[in-house]
Motif scaffolding. Structure first.
Motif, PDB file in Angstrom:
ATOM      1  N   GLY A 191      28.943  41.191  48.029  1.00  0.00           N
ATOM      2  CA  GLY A 191      28.280  42.485  48.228  1.00  0.00           C
ATOM      3  C   GLY A 191      29.056  43.611  47.598  1.00  0.00           C
ATOM      4  O   GLY A 191      29.257  44.658  48.197  1.00  0.00           O
TER       5      GLY A 191
ATOM      6  N   GLY B 283      26.663  42.482  43.170  1.00  0.00           N
ATOM      7  CA  GLY B 283      25.758  41.750  44.046  1.00  0.00           C
ATOM      8  C   GLY B 283      24.646  42.644  44.559  1.00  0.00           C
ATOM      9  O   GLY B 283      23.467  42.265  44.569  1.00  0.00           O
TER      10      GLY B 283
ATOM     11  N   ASP C  64      32.942  40.410  54.002  1.00  0.00           N
ATOM     12  CA  ASP C  64      33.456  41.546  54.775  1.00  0.00           C
ATOM     13  C   ASP C  64      32.306  42.533  54.993  1.00  0.00           C
ATOM     14  O   ASP C  64      31.438  42.272  55.773  1.00  0.00           O
TER      15      ASP C  64
ATOM     16  N   SER D  60      34.486  47.384  44.493  1.00  0.00           N
ATOM     17  CA  SER D  60      33.349  48.272  44.285  1.00  0.00           C
ATOM     18  C   SER D  60      33.386  49.521  45.147  1.00  0.00           C
ATOM     19  O   SER D  60      32.776  50.532  44.801  1.00  0.00           O
TER      20      SER D  60
ATOM     21  N   ALA E 273      38.038  53.794  40.934  1.00  0.00           N
ATOM     22  CA  ALA E 273      38.222  55.189  40.542  1.00  0.00           C
ATOM     23  C   ALA E 273      36.898  55.894  40.254  1.00  0.00           C
ATOM     24  O   ALA E 273      36.877  57.091  40.000  1.00  0.00           O
TER      25      ALA E 273
ATOM     26  N   GLY F 126      34.984  55.753  37.753  1.00  0.00           N
ATOM     27  CA  GLY F 126      34.746  56.141  36.363  1.00  0.00           C
ATOM     28  C   GLY F 126      33.493  55.466  35.808  1.00  0.00           C
ATOM     29  O   GLY F 126      33.353  54.251  35.880  1.00  0.00           O
TER      30      GLY F 126
ATOM     31  N   VAL G 265      29.778  37.415  56.731  1.00  0.00           N
ATOM     32  CA  VAL G 265      29.413  36.003  56.583  1.00  0.00           C
ATOM     33  C   VAL G 265      30.005  35.482  55.270  1.00  0.00           C
ATOM     34  O   VAL G 265      29.865  36.126  54.232  1.00  0.00           O
TER      35      VAL G 265
ATOM     36  N   GLY H  79      33.269  38.621  42.858  1.00  0.00           N
ATOM     37  CA  GLY H  79      34.430  39.423  42.479  1.00  0.00           C
ATOM     38  C   GLY H  79      35.680  38.579  42.299  1.00  0.00           C
ATOM     39  O   GLY H  79      35.681  37.563  41.606  1.00  0.00           O
TER      40      GLY H  79
ATOM     41  N   ILE I 119      33.900  30.077  43.956  1.00  0.00           N
ATOM     42  CA  ILE I 119      32.492  29.682  43.958  1.00  0.00           C
ATOM     43  C   ILE I 119      32.248  28.775  42.741  1.00  0.00           C
ATOM     44  O   ILE I 119      31.598  27.736  42.850  1.00  0.00           O
TER      45      ILE I 119
ATOM     46  N   GLN J 196      28.263  36.350  37.521  1.00  0.00           N
ATOM     47  CA  GLN J 196      28.306  37.793  37.297  1.00  0.00           C
ATOM     48  C   GLN J 196      29.610  38.297  37.924  1.00  0.00           C
ATOM     49  O   GLN J 196      29.619  38.863  39.002  1.00  0.00           O
TER      50      GLN J 196
ATOM     51  N   PHE K  29      35.070  41.343  36.087  1.00  0.00           N
ATOM     52  CA  PHE K  29      34.870  42.603  35.372  1.00  0.00           C
ATOM     53  C   PHE K  29      36.171  43.273  34.934  1.00  0.00           C
ATOM     54  O   PHE K  29      36.156  44.342  34.340  1.00  0.00           O
TER      55      PHE K  29
ATOM     56  N   THR L 196      38.681  45.077  35.779  1.00  0.00           N
ATOM     57  CA  THR L 196      39.041  46.469  36.118  1.00  0.00           C
ATOM     58  C   THR L 196      38.144  47.542  35.502  1.00  0.00           C
ATOM     59  O   THR L 196      38.470  48.711  35.540  1.00  0.00           O
ATOM     60  N   HIS L 197      36.987  47.148  34.954  1.00  0.00           N
ATOM     61  CA  HIS L 197      36.103  48.230  34.488  1.00  0.00           C
ATOM     62  C   HIS L 197      34.627  47.924  34.723  1.00  0.00           C
ATOM     63  O   HIS L 197      33.771  48.335  33.963  1.00  0.00           O
ATOM     64  N   GLY L 198      34.342  47.242  35.836  1.00  0.00           N
ATOM     65  CA  GLY L 198      32.966  46.809  36.059  1.00  0.00           C
ATOM     66  C   GLY L 198      32.093  47.733  36.874  1.00  0.00           C
ATOM     67  O   GLY L 198      30.912  47.450  37.079  1.00  0.00           O
ATOM     68  N   PHE L 199      32.628  48.847  37.340  1.00  0.00           N
ATOM     69  CA  PHE L 199      31.809  49.730  38.174  1.00  0.00           C
ATOM     70  C   PHE L 199      30.661  50.321  37.354  1.00  0.00           C
ATOM     71  O   PHE L 199      29.497  50.251  37.745  1.00  0.00           O
TER      72      PHE L 199
HETATM   73  C1  LIG Z   1      41.555  50.529  41.811  1.00  0.00           C
HETATM   74  C2  LIG Z   1      40.416  50.195  40.910  1.00  0.00           C
HETATM   75  C3  LIG Z   1      39.923  51.159  40.029  1.00  0.00           C
HETATM   76  C4  LIG Z   1      38.836  50.863  39.204  1.00  0.00           C
HETATM   77  N1  LIG Z   1      38.300  51.864  38.446  1.00  0.00           N
HETATM   78  C5  LIG Z   1      37.143  51.621  37.754  1.00  0.00           C
HETATM   79  C6  LIG Z   1      36.504  52.666  37.046  1.00  0.00           C
HETATM   80  O1  LIG Z   1      36.944  53.803  37.077  1.00  0.00           O
HETATM   81  N2  LIG Z   1      35.385  52.378  36.348  1.00  0.00           N
HETATM   82  C7  LIG Z   1      34.864  51.134  36.320  1.00  0.00           C
HETATM   83  O2  LIG Z   1      33.838  50.933  35.671  1.00  0.00           O
HETATM   84  N3  LIG Z   1      35.445  50.123  37.003  1.00  0.00           N
HETATM   85  C8  LIG Z   1      36.563  50.343  37.730  1.00  0.00           C
HETATM   86  N4  LIG Z   1      37.160  49.326  38.433  1.00  0.00           N
HETATM   87  C9  LIG Z   1      36.582  47.988  38.384  1.00  0.00           C
HETATM   88  C10 LIG Z   1      35.394  47.844  39.319  1.00  0.00           C
HETATM   89  O3  LIG Z   1      35.679  48.364  40.583  1.00  0.00           O
HETATM   90  C11 LIG Z   1      35.037  46.371  39.471  1.00  0.00           C
HETATM   91  O4  LIG Z   1      34.969  45.765  38.202  1.00  0.00           O
HETATM   92  C12 LIG Z   1      33.714  46.183  40.164  1.00  0.00           C
HETATM   93  O5  LIG Z   1      33.648  46.909  41.341  1.00  0.00           O
HETATM   94  C13 LIG Z   1      33.478  44.710  40.421  1.00  0.00           C
HETATM   95  O6  LIG Z   1      32.355  44.584  41.243  1.00  0.00           O
HETATM   96  P1  LIG Z   1      31.984  43.208  41.897  1.00  0.00           P
HETATM   97  O7  LIG Z   1      30.733  43.436  42.625  1.00  0.00           O
HETATM   98  O8  LIG Z   1      32.030  42.171  40.848  1.00  0.00           O
HETATM   99  O9  LIG Z   1      33.198  42.848  42.839  1.00  0.00           O
HETATM  100  P2  LIG Z   1      33.601  43.263  44.327  1.00  0.00           P
HETATM  101  O10 LIG Z   1      33.367  44.677  44.595  1.00  0.00           O
HETATM  102  O11 LIG Z   1      34.953  42.750  44.544  1.00  0.00           O
HETATM  103  O12 LIG Z   1      32.579  42.452  45.200  1.00  0.00           O
HETATM  104  C14 LIG Z   1      32.692  41.085  45.402  1.00  0.00           C
HETATM  105  C15 LIG Z   1      32.418  40.823  46.855  1.00  0.00           C
HETATM  106  O13 LIG Z   1      32.272  39.427  47.062  1.00  0.00           O
HETATM  107  C16 LIG Z   1      32.685  39.133  48.348  1.00  0.00           C
HETATM  108  N5  LIG Z   1      32.943  37.695  48.436  1.00  0.00           N
HETATM  109  C17 LIG Z   1      33.866  36.999  47.744  1.00  0.00           C
HETATM  110  N6  LIG Z   1      33.826  35.707  48.085  1.00  0.00           N
HETATM  111  C18 LIG Z   1      32.845  35.574  49.002  1.00  0.00           C
HETATM  112  C19 LIG Z   1      32.337  34.471  49.731  1.00  0.00           C
HETATM  113  N7  LIG Z   1      32.822  33.234  49.576  1.00  0.00           N
HETATM  114  N8  LIG Z   1      31.337  34.694  50.624  1.00  0.00           N
HETATM  115  C20 LIG Z   1      30.830  35.931  50.797  1.00  0.00           C
HETATM  116  N9  LIG Z   1      31.281  37.006  50.116  1.00  0.00           N
HETATM  117  C21 LIG Z   1      32.280  36.838  49.229  1.00  0.00           C
HETATM  118  C22 LIG Z   1      33.906  39.970  48.509  1.00  0.00           C
HETATM  119  O14 LIG Z   1      34.226  40.215  49.869  1.00  0.00           O
HETATM  120  C23 LIG Z   1      33.528  41.237  47.756  1.00  0.00           C
HETATM  121  O15 LIG Z   1      33.081  42.268  48.621  1.00  0.00           O
HETATM  122  C24 LIG Z   1      38.263  49.575  39.217  1.00  0.00           C
HETATM  123  C25 LIG Z   1      38.784  48.601  40.089  1.00  0.00           C
HETATM  124  C26 LIG Z   1      39.828  48.902  40.937  1.00  0.00           C
HETATM  125  C27 LIG Z   1      40.335  47.858  41.884  1.00  0.00           C
END
Ligand SMILES: Cc1cc2nc3c(=O)[nH]c(=O)nc-3n(C[C@H](O)[C@H](O)[C@H](O)COP(=O)(O)OP(=O)(O)OC[C@H]3O[C@@H](n4cnc5c(N)ncnc54)[C@H](O)[C@@H]3O)c2cc1C
Ligand SMILES: Cc1cc2nc3c(=O)[nH]c(=O)nc-3n(C[C@H](O)[C@@H](O)[C@H](O)COP(=O)(O)OP(=O)(O)OC[C@H]3O[C@@H](n4cnc5c(N)ncnc54)[C@H](O)[C@@H]3O)c2cc1C
Ligand code: FES
Lengths: 368, 97, 469
Positions: free
Chosen positions: A11, A15, A35, A42, A46, A48, A170, A201, A207, A328, A331, A333-336
Motif C-alpha cells: 500500500g 499499490g 502496516d 511513499s 521528500a 519531489g 495484513v 516496495g 514476493i 511494480q 524505484f 529512491t525516485h519513485g514517488f
Molecule cells: C527519504 C526518501 C526520500 C525520497 N524522495 C523522493 C522524491 O523526492 N521524489 C521521488 O519521486 N521519490 C522519492 N523517494 C522514493 C519514493 O518514495 C519511492 O520510490 C516510492 O514511494 C516507492 O513506492 P512503493 O509503493 O513502491 O513502495 P512503498 O511505499 O515502500 O510501499 C510498499 C508497501 O508494501 C508493503 N508490503 C511489503 N511487503 C508486504 C507484504 N508481504 N504484505 C503486505 N504488504 C507488504 C510495505 O509495508 C509498504 O507499505 C524517496 C524515498 C525516500 C525513502
C-alpha cells in the motif's frame, strides 16, 4: 474463499495508484498492506515530483505521470499539496555545467524537451539565495513537489470510493497457483485472484522469491531532515549532482533537506538508524550553497525504507516465470513522482495485457 | 507577574530588542525576561499569537528568542552574560532574519 | 567549561541528565573506575527537584525545604567521584549502537558509549485547557524553577490550578518565600478516593504520609482552596481572568498569573528515539519504558533510571540511578568494587511504597486530559482538540498518521506537550485504548540543533578521503 479480480501486494503510492486505476477500469482489486498505507517510502519521502535528470527508460512513465500530477485533484479528490515551481539542478563548476549541456542536447535529439539549460543569470533569478560560485544549471519547469503521505492516502481513499478493498495490518505470506487463479496467503486468510501485482516496495524481492524469481534488490534507507519554519526564500526544488543534495522549502516555511545519504535499516523490524556523520555532510553542503540557512534549526530527521536496483531503475512489467503476476517495484529512491502514471500504466497492462506507455528495459528479465 | 527575592545575585546588563534590561547572575534569558515583566517573547509562526515562556525547563519551546544573532534559541536554557543581545521573535519567523 | 572538542571520542559510561538519578549513577560508576561522562542541558546540575542546587539565590533554607537541600550532597559526591560533568550540554541523539550526539555552546560531537544511562527525568503532564497558551499562563513547575534558580516569586494576582503533590509543595514554597496566592483551584476528582483507599495502608507507612499532611495543612491555612471540574484562562494578548466551574455555575477571577500542574510523566523522547520499547501505564496514565530489575531497556547497553523509568520521586530516582550504575560496573569491570545492590533495592522499595495511593488519588480527570472544541492541543502547530477528534473520526488511527494530517507534534517541542493528549483523544474518539493507539514515532534530533551545529560535527574520516580523492 475470498476472491478478487486482482490482488495488489503493498500500500505505497504504487499499490494505491494501481488499485485506483484498476477500480476506475471497473475491476475489483483487493490491496493488502502489512502496516498502513503510506507507512514506508511513499509516506515519508521528500515529495519531489520531478522529471528532471531521469534515466531514459523512465522518461515516458515520468511524462505520463506529470500529466496526472497536473490534474491530481480531479483524479483523487485532493490537491495532495502539489505545487509546481520547477526543479533546478545546480551546477557547481563549469565542467559540471558542460556535462549538463551534453545531456540536455542528447535529450533534445531524442525528442524530450522538458530539461532546459540555464545560465548564471537565470539560475540567480530562479534561486536568488544560491551561492555565487554556481555557474548555471538545468531546469524542468513543470516539476514540483507534493505532500507524500497526503498523496498516498488520497489515492487509497479514492481507490476505496471506486470499489477497491484495502486491507491494512495484513501481510502476504505466500503465493501459489490453484487452477487458473493465484492463491494469495495472508495473515488474515487466503484470497484467490487471477492476477497479482507485486508493489511491495523494499520487500518486493520476497514476493518475487515466492515465484522462484530472485532479483538483486538491495534495501536502502535514504535520510531526510526538516528545519523549523523560516521565511520564504526559495520556490523550486534544488538538486545537486556532484555532491548529494536535494533541497526544498514547503509552503509552511519548513525546509526539507535530503539527497540520498543513507541510514542503516532493518526491514524486518521497520527500523532505521540515522547516520549523523552523513547528515552533517548534507548540512555542510547546505551551509555552503545557501548561506541564508545557516541559523536555521533542524527539528526532525528520518529515513524511509526503499528498494534499490543495481541499475537504479525500477522493475515494471509481467513476471518472467508466473503468468498473471506483474511487478511494480524497485524505484531506487525516485519513485514517488512515477506513482500516478505507473499505476495507470499497470492497470492498463493488467486489464488488457498490453500498454501504450513504453516500459522497455524495465522488465524483470533483465536480471536473469 | 514575578518579583525577585532580596537575595538575588549580582547584576548583569543585557539588551532586549535594543533596550537595557537589568538581569542577575544566575538568570537564564527567559527568567530575565519574566523578571523584567516582558509579557511575551515571540509570536507563533502559525497564527501570530503571542507566547511567553511556559515550562522554564526546556521542553515547551515557548521561550524561543534570538540571542546574539542566533534565532530560535531556548531562552530558558541559556544563562545571561554581560552584553548579551536578546531579540524577541515577535512578528518574525524562526530563522531570525 | 568543558568544550565539545575537549571530550574523548568514547567513554565507558555516558549518563544523560544530571538530576538525582544521573548524579547518583555517575558518582557510583566513576568511583568504581568506569570512565564516565554526564551531560545535562541545564546550566547547572540538580535536575528538576534539585534545580540550581549549587547556585540557588534562595538562601533561607526554610523556603525550599530540607528535602531540597539534601540534593547538595549528591552534587558534591558526583563532582568528587572523578566523573566528567558537563552542563550546558544538550543530547540530541542516542541510537541503538549507543552513539550519543551532543551539542555544547554551538559545537556538536558524536560520542561512543559502552553503556548509557538515560536519566532525563520527567516533565509535567500536558494541561490543555482553553487559553493555556496565553502569556501569563505557566506551568507550576516553571514557576518553581524560577523560584529555585533565580529567586523569582509570583507577585501579582496569582491562581494555582490542578492537583498532585508538587502543586502543594510549590504553593508552600511560594508562601514561605513571601509570595501571595489568590486561590488554589483543586481539579482532582473526589471519586479518586475510591480507588486510592485500598492503598492507604502502604501510604501511611511511607515517608510521604506525614510530609504530605503537613504541607496540605500549611497551605490550606493561608489560601482559599476551591474544588472545580472546569478551568479556563481568558485574555487577549495575555491572561486577564481565570474562569472556573463551581457547584452552582461559574466564577471569574481577574488574574495576572495562572500556574497549571497535574502531575508529572516520564520524559520519553530520547528513549523512544533510541528504539526503547515503551508500554502504557494505566495507573499513571502515561507511557514508560519496559525495563528489567536493573533498569536495562530493550536496547542492549541502554538503561533508564530515575523518573524517566516511571514516576517514583527524587529519592527513588537516585536509588534507581545507583542500581543501573552497578549493572554497568558489573558488565564492564566485574572485578571492581561496588556497593551491595540488595541494600539499595530495599531502600528503593521503601521509597516506592506510597506511590500507588498518590497515583490513584491524584489521577487527573478525563476532562483535563481529553479536551474538546477549540482548546489547543498542540501548542507549536496550534492544532485544536476538535481537529484531532474529527480526524480520528475520519479514520485516522494513530498519532503518526495524525501528524501527517494535522502537523500536530511536528513543531519544535516534538510532541512533549501534546503527545499524551493526542494519544488519549484518538483512543477516546475511536473507542479503543492508548495501548492500541500508541505514541508518536520519535526520531533524533530529540532537541532541535542548528544547521551550523550539525555542520560543525568533526569531519569523518570517510568524507575527508572522498574530498581528497
Ligand atoms: C527519504 C526518501 C526520500 C525520497 N524522495 C523522493 C522524491 O523526492 N521524489 C521521488 O519521486 N521519490 C522519492 N523517494 C522514493 C519514493 O518514495 C519511492 O520510490 C516510492 O514511494 C516507492 O513506492 P512503493 O509503493 O513502491 O513502495 P512503498 O511505499 O515502500 O510501499 C510498499 C508497501 O508494501 C508493503 N508490503 C511489503 N511487503 C508486504 C507484504 N508481504 N504484505 C503486505 N504488504 C507488504 C510495505 O509495508 C509498504 O507499505 C524517496 C524515498 C525516500 C525513502
Ligand atoms: C518541573 C518539575 C519540578 C519538579 N520539582 C520537584 C520537587 O520540587 N520535589 C520533588 O520531590 N519532585 C519534583 N519533581 C519531580 C521530579 O521528577 C523528581 O522526582 C526528580 O527530579 C526526578 O529525578 P531524575 O533524576 O529522574 O530527573 P530530573 O531531576 O528531571 O533530571 C533530568 C535532567 O536531565 C536533563 N535532560 C533532559 N533531557 C536532556 C537532554 N536531551 N540532554 C541533556 N540533558 C537532558 C534535564 O535538564 C534534567 O536536569 C519535579 C518535576 C518537574 C517536571
Ligand atoms: S520555557 Fe519551555 S522550553 Fe523554555
Amino acid at each position: 474463499m475470498r476472491t478478487a479480480d486482482v490482488v495488489i501486494v503493498g500500500g505505497g503510492i504504487h499499490g494505491c495508484s494501481t488499485a485506483l486505476h484498476l477500480a476506475l477500469r471497473g475491476l475489483r482489486p483487493i490491496l493488502i498492506e502489512k502496516d498502513y498505507a503510506g507507512r514506508h517510502a511513499s509516506g515519508v519521502n521528500a515529495g519531489g515530483v520531478r522529471q528532471l535528470a531521469r534515466d531514459l527508460h523512465e522518461i515516458p512513465l515520468s511524462i505520463a505521470s506529470m500529466g496526472l500530477w497536473e490534474r491530481i485533484e480531479e483524479l483523487v479528490g485532493d490537491d495532495c499539496g502539489f505545487e509546481s515551481h520547477g526543479t533546478v539542478l545546480v551546477a557547481e563548476t563549469e565542467t559540471e555545467l558542460a556535462s549538463f549541456r551534453a545531456r540536455v542536447e542528447d535529450l533534445r535529439l531524442r525528442g524530450f524537451t522538458h530539461e532546459e539549460l540555464i545560465d548564471r543569470a537565470e539560475l540567480k533569478r530562479l534561486v536568488p539565495a544560491v551561492a555565487d560560485h554556481c555557474p548555471g544549471g538545468v531546469v524542468s519547469r513543470r516539476d514540483g513537489a507534493a505532500d507524500p503521505f497526503r498523496t498516498t492516502q488520497a489515492f487509497r481513499r479514492r481507490a476505496i470510493e471506486k470499489g477497491a478493498e484495502v486491507l491494512e495490518g495484513v501481510t502476504v505470506t505466500g503465493l501459489s497457483k490453484v487452477g487458473a487463479n493465484w492463491r494469495v496467503e495472508t495473515s488474515a486468510g487466503p484470497i484467490e485472484a487471477p492476477k497479482v501485482v507485486n508493489a511491495a516496495g523494499a520487500w518486493a524481492d520476497r514476493i518475487a522469491a515466492m515465484l522462484g524469481e530472485p532479483v538483486p534488490l538491495t534495501v536502502v534507507a535514504p535520510m531526510l531532515m526538516v528545519t523549523s519554519r523560516v521565511p520564504a526564500f526559495i520556490e523550486p526544488v534544488v538538486i545537486l549532482r556532484g555532491r548529494k543534495l536535494s533541497f526544498k522549502q514547503l509552503g509552511n516555511g519548513t525546509v526539507v533537506i535530503g539527497g540520498g545519504h543513507l541510514a542503516t535499516s532493518n526491514r524486518d523490524r521497520n527500523e532505521t538508524v540515522l547516520d549523523w556523520d552523513k547528515l552533517a555532510i548534507s548540512a555542510r553542503t547546505v551551509w555552503e550553497l545557501f548561506p541564508a540557512m545557516r541559523a536555521a534549526t533542524i527539528v526532525r530527521a528520518w529515513a524511509g525504507i526503499e528498494a534499490f536496483m543495481p541499475d537504479g531503475i525500477p522493475v515494471i512489467g509481467p513476471s518472467s516465470t508466473s503468468e498473471g503476476v506483474f511487478h511494480q517495484f524497485g524505484f531506487s529512491t525516485h519513485g514517488f513522482q512515477l506513482g500516478p502514471g505507473t499505476g495507470a500504466m499497470m492497470a492498463e497492462l493488467v486489464a488488457t495485457g498490453s500498454t501504450n506507455t513504453p516500459i522497455d528495459g524495465l522488465g524483470i528479465e533483465r536480471f536473469r | 507577574m514575578f518579583k525577585r527575592l532580596a537575595e538575588a545575585g549580582a547584576s548583569v546588563a543585557i539588551t532586549v530588542d535594543g533596550k537595557q534590561v537589568a538581569a542577575r547572575a544566575g538568570d537564564t534569558v527567559a527568567a530575565a525576561l519574566i523578571a523584567a515583566g516582558i509579557a511575551h517573547c515571540r509570536t507563533t509562526p502559525v497564527s501570530g499569537a503571542p507566547r511567553a515562556p511556559y515550562c522554564l525547563m526546556g521542553v515547551c519551546f515557548e521561550c524561543l528568542v534570538t540571542i546574539d544573532g542566533v534565532g530560535s534559541r531556548q531562552g530558558c536554557l541559556v544563562p545571561v552574560r554581560d552584553g548579551m543581545a536578546v531579540e524577541t521573535q515577535t512578528g518574525k519567523r524562526e530563522a531570525g532574519r | 567549561m568543558t568544550k565539545a572538542s575537549d571530550l574523548a571520542s568514547s567513554y565507558e559510561l555516558v549518563v544523560i541528565g544530571g538530576g538525582p538519578a544521573g548524579l547518583a549513577a555517575a558518582a557510583l560508576a566513576a568511583r568504581a573506575g568506569l570512565s564516565t561522562v554526564l551531560f545535562d542541558e541545564n546550566p547547572g546540575v540538580g535536575g528538576q527537584i534539585y534545580r540550581a542546587i549549587t547556585s540557588s539565590p534562595v538562601k533561607d533554607r526554610a523556603v525550599l525545604g530540607e528535602d531540597y537541600w539534601t540534593g547538595a550532597e549528591l552534587a558534591v559526591e558526583a563532582k568528587a567521584s572523578g566523573a566528567l560533568i558537563v552542563t550546558g550540554a544538550t543530547v540530541w541523539s542516542l541510537d541503538p549502537t549507543r552513539l550519543v550526539g551532543i551539542s555544547i555552546a554551538g559545537q556538536a560531537r558524536l560520542i561512543q558509549a559502552d553503556r548509557v544511562i538515560v536519566a532525563t527525568g520527567s516533565l509535567e503532564r500536558p494541561f490543555p485547557i482553553p487559553g493555556w497558551t496565553l502569556p501569563g499562563v505557566m506551568s507550576a513547575g516553571g514557576a518553581q524553577t524560577a523560584l529555585k534558580a533565580q529567586g523569582l516569586v509570583p507577585s501579582g494576582r496569582t491562581v494555582l490550578a490542578g492537583g498532585g503533590p508538587l502543586l502543594w509543595l510549590l504553593a508552600a514554597q511560594i508562601l514561605r518565600a513571601g509570595g501571595k496566592l489568590d486561590a488554589i483551584l483543586d481539579t482532582t476528582p473526589r471519586v479518586n478516593w475510591l480507588r486510592a483507599l485500598a492503598h492507604l495502608p502502604d501510604f501511611v507507612l511511607s515517608p510521604y504520609f506525614s510530609k504530605g499532611l503537613k504541607l496540605l495543612r500549611e497551605v490550606r491555612a493561608k489560601v482559599r482552596v476551591i474544588r472545580t471540574d472546569r478551568v479556563e484562562a481568558v485574555g487577549d494578548d495575555r491572561l486577564r481572568e481565570v474562569v472556573f466551574g463551581t457547584g452552582d455555575g461559574e466564577r471569574r477571577m481577574p488574574a495576572d498569573l495562572l500556574l497549571l500542574h497535574q502531575g508529572v510523566v516520564p520524559n520519553v523522547n530520547l528513549a523512544i528515539a533510541a528504539g526503547v520499547t515503551h508500554a502504557w501505564n494505566e495507573r499513571q496514565l502515561c507511557f514508560e519504558p519496559v525495563l528489567d530489575g536493573d533498569f536495562t531497556s530493550s536496547v542492549p547497553g541502554i538503561a533508564i533510571a530515575g523518573d524517566g523509568a516511571g514516576i517514583a520521586g527524587g529519592t527513588a530516582a537516585a536509588e534507581r540511578g545507583r542500581i543501573a550504575a552497578i549493572a554497568a560496573v558489573r558488565a564492564l569491570k566485574p572485578a571492581a568494587s561496588a556497593p551491595d545492590v540488595q541494600i539499595i533495592r530495599q531502600k528503593l522499595r521503601r521509597e516506592e511504597m506510597g506511590r500507588a495511593f498518590l497515583d490513584w488519588l491524584n489521577r487527573p480527570a478525563d476532562s483535563f486530559r481529553q479536551p474538546t472544541g477549540d482548546t489547543i492541543v498542540c501548542r507549536c502547530e496550534e492544532v485544536t482538540a476538535r481537529q484531532v477528534r474529527d480526524t480520528a473520526d475520519m479514520g485516522c488511527e494513530g498519532p503518526n498518521q495524525m501528524k501527517a494530517f494535522l502537523r500536530c507534534g511536528m513543531g519544535p517541542c516534538q510532541g512533549r506537550l501534546c503527545g499524551l493528549t493526542v494519544t488519549e483523544l484518538i483512543a477516546a474518539q475511536r473507542g479503543t485504548t492508548p495501548v492500541e493507539v500508541g505514541y508518536y514515532r520519535l526520531r533524533p534530533p530529540v532537541k532541535p540543533i542548528t544547521l551550523a551545529e550539525l555542520a560543525s560535527l568533526p569531519i569523518a574520516e570517510a568524507e575527508r578521503k572522498a574530498v581528497e580523492r
